[in-house]
Design a protein around this motif. Structure first.
Motif, PDB file in Angstrom:
ATOM      1  N   GLN A   1       0.845  -1.197   0.000  1.00 33.11           N
ATOM      2  CA  GLN A   1       0.000   0.000   0.000  1.00 33.11           C
ATOM      3  C   GLN A   1       0.877   1.243   0.000  1.00 33.11           C
ATOM      4  O   GLN A   1       1.835   1.338   0.773  1.00 33.11           O
ATOM      5  CB  GLN A   1      -0.919   0.009   1.229  1.00 33.11           C
ATOM      6  CG  GLN A   1      -1.900   1.162   1.249  1.00 33.11           C
ATOM      7  CD  GLN A   1      -2.870   1.085   2.412  1.00 33.11           C
ATOM      8  OE1 GLN A   1      -2.705   0.269   3.315  1.00 33.11           O
ATOM      9  NE2 GLN A   1      -3.880   1.935   2.421  1.00 33.11           N
ATOM     10  N   VAL A   2       0.562   2.196  -0.882  1.00 34.16           N
ATOM     11  CA  VAL A   2       1.315   3.445  -0.956  1.00 34.16           C
ATOM     12  C   VAL A   2       0.408   4.593  -0.522  1.00 34.16           C
ATOM     13  O   VAL A   2      -0.683   4.783  -1.080  1.00 34.16           O
ATOM     14  CB  VAL A   2       1.844   3.711  -2.377  1.00 34.16           C
ATOM     15  CG1 VAL A   2       2.671   4.991  -2.403  1.00 34.16           C
ATOM     16  CG2 VAL A   2       2.692   2.536  -2.863  1.00 34.16           C
TER      17      VAL A   2
ATOM     18  N   GLY B   1       3.138  -4.805   3.170  1.00 33.14           N
ATOM     19  CA  GLY B   1       3.776  -3.619   3.736  1.00 33.14           C
ATOM     20  C   GLY B   1       3.199  -2.335   3.185  1.00 33.14           C
ATOM     21  O   GLY B   1       2.257  -2.324   2.385  1.00 33.14           O
ATOM     22  N   ALA B   2       3.774  -1.215   3.608  1.00 29.47           N
ATOM     23  CA  ALA B   2       3.292   0.101   3.198  1.00 29.47           C
ATOM     24  C   ALA B   2       4.465   1.017   2.891  1.00 29.47           C
ATOM     25  O   ALA B   2       5.546   0.891   3.480  1.00 29.47           O
ATOM     26  CB  ALA B   2       2.417   0.720   4.281  1.00 29.47           C
ATOM     27  N   VAL B   3       4.229   1.933   1.962  1.00 31.97           N
ATOM     28  CA  VAL B   3       5.204   2.959   1.604  1.00 31.97           C
ATOM     29  C   VAL B   3       4.548   4.313   1.841  1.00 31.97           C
ATOM     30  O   VAL B   3       3.404   4.544   1.436  1.00 31.97           O
ATOM     31  CB  VAL B   3       5.629   2.837   0.125  1.00 31.97           C
ATOM     32  CG1 VAL B   3       6.492   4.031  -0.292  1.00 31.97           C
ATOM     33  CG2 VAL B   3       6.375   1.535  -0.108  1.00 31.97           C
TER      34      VAL B   3
ATOM     35  N   ASP C   1       9.962   3.474   3.272  1.00 33.24           N
ATOM     36  CA  ASP C   1       9.463   2.100   3.275  1.00 33.24           C
ATOM     37  C   ASP C   1       9.969   1.385   4.526  1.00 33.24           C
ATOM     38  O   ASP C   1      10.886   1.863   5.200  1.00 33.24           O
ATOM     39  CB  ASP C   1       9.875   1.344   2.004  1.00 33.24           C
ATOM     40  CG  ASP C   1      11.365   1.033   1.936  1.00 33.24           C
ATOM     41  OD1 ASP C   1      11.852   0.244   2.773  1.00 33.24           O
ATOM     42  OD2 ASP C   1      12.055   1.554   1.034  1.00 33.24           O
ATOM     43  N   HIS C   2       9.360   0.245   4.816  1.00 32.50           N
ATOM     44  CA  HIS C   2       9.742  -0.570   5.979  1.00 32.50           C
ATOM     45  C   HIS C   2      10.144  -1.960   5.515  1.00 32.50           C
ATOM     46  O   HIS C   2       9.816  -2.961   6.136  1.00 32.50           O
ATOM     47  CB  HIS C   2       8.575  -0.639   6.967  1.00 32.50           C
ATOM     48  CG  HIS C   2       8.069   0.710   7.389  1.00 32.50           C
ATOM     49  ND1 HIS C   2       8.739   1.494   8.303  1.00 32.50           N
ATOM     50  CD2 HIS C   2       6.991   1.424   6.979  1.00 32.50           C
ATOM     51  CE1 HIS C   2       8.084   2.638   8.460  1.00 32.50           C
ATOM     52  NE2 HIS C   2       7.025   2.622   7.671  1.00 32.50           N
ATOM     53  N   GLY C   3      10.871  -1.967   4.390  1.00 32.16           N
ATOM     54  CA  GLY C   3      11.240  -3.226   3.757  1.00 32.16           C
ATOM     55  C   GLY C   3      12.595  -3.757   4.173  1.00 32.16           C
ATOM     56  O   GLY C   3      12.994  -3.656   5.329  1.00 32.16           O
TER      57      GLY C   3
END
Length: 209
Positions: free
Chosen positions: A78-79, A115-117, A136-138
């Protein structure tokens, strides 16, 4: 291999289809590389502020995210876009949009499914600059790779199945475009935590009335 298959009478339809897909994939990758190289060529001259190149930064950031809606959906990421609108700056709209798109695309492919950006536009604390952040949380970037991520054709050690086809020009293009508009780009990252890109436009700009 496709040419050999076509010349051979002993080839199955399945083999032929597999080779054709490989050729199509290679053509798409080559087309992308050519487009990136052409963009690098265009990004050689600095931008001089004028009424003709005045544009809304938030609009270009939002447009870049919209361009990647399908990519984000396919990746299960999700962005979210937020911040100040409008913020008027001097720069070529298509190149601003391209730079943001490259950063967001990078954030998507290195994020984990689910995840989300986060993408934001804001003014600096002194109100003199425009700031774009992509968070990001990648997977994060290994410390040894950080000094080189803006080099042309550099491929870091943190590749995954969605990044193996990359050619190492995306972030190099971002830096070239940001430099051209008299801005600067900063990056902070930690493996397993994520990455934050921060772009600051230093040239004079003004908030829309």
């Amino acid at each position: 291999r496709l040419a050999d298959s076509l010349e051979s009478a002993d080839v199955s339809h399945e083999q032929l289809s597999n080779h054709a897909r490989q050729v199509r994939h290679s053509c798409v990758r080559l087309d992308r590389m050519i487009s990136d190289l052409l963009m690098l060529i265009k990004a050689q001259e600095p931008v001089t502020a004028s009424e003709a190149n005045r544009c809304d930064l938030f609009s270009q950031v939002s447009g870049a995210v919209d361009d990647l809606a399908g990519t984000a959906r396919d990746a299960g990421v999700q962005v979210r876009v937020g911040g100040k609108s409008p913020v008027m700056i001097h720069g070529e709209a298509d190149q601003i949009r391209m730079a943001v798109r490259k950063m967001v695309e990078n954030a998507i492919v290195y994020s984990h499914p689910g995840g989300a950006v986060g993408v934001s536009v804001a003014l600096s604390s002194d109100g003199k600059n425009a700031v774009v952040r992509v968070i990001d949380h990648g997977e994060g970037v290994p410390k040894a790779d950080l000094p080189r991520i803006f080099e042309r054709f550099y491929r870091g050690s943190n590749q995954n199945e969605r990044t193996t086809d990359g050619i190492g020009l995306g972030l190099a293009i971002v830096k070239e475009l940001v430099d051209r508009m008299n801005g600067r780009i900063e990056v902070q990252s930690a493996v397993g935590v994520g990455t934050t890109f921060r772009v600051v436009f230093d040239f004079p700009f003004e908030e829309a009335d």
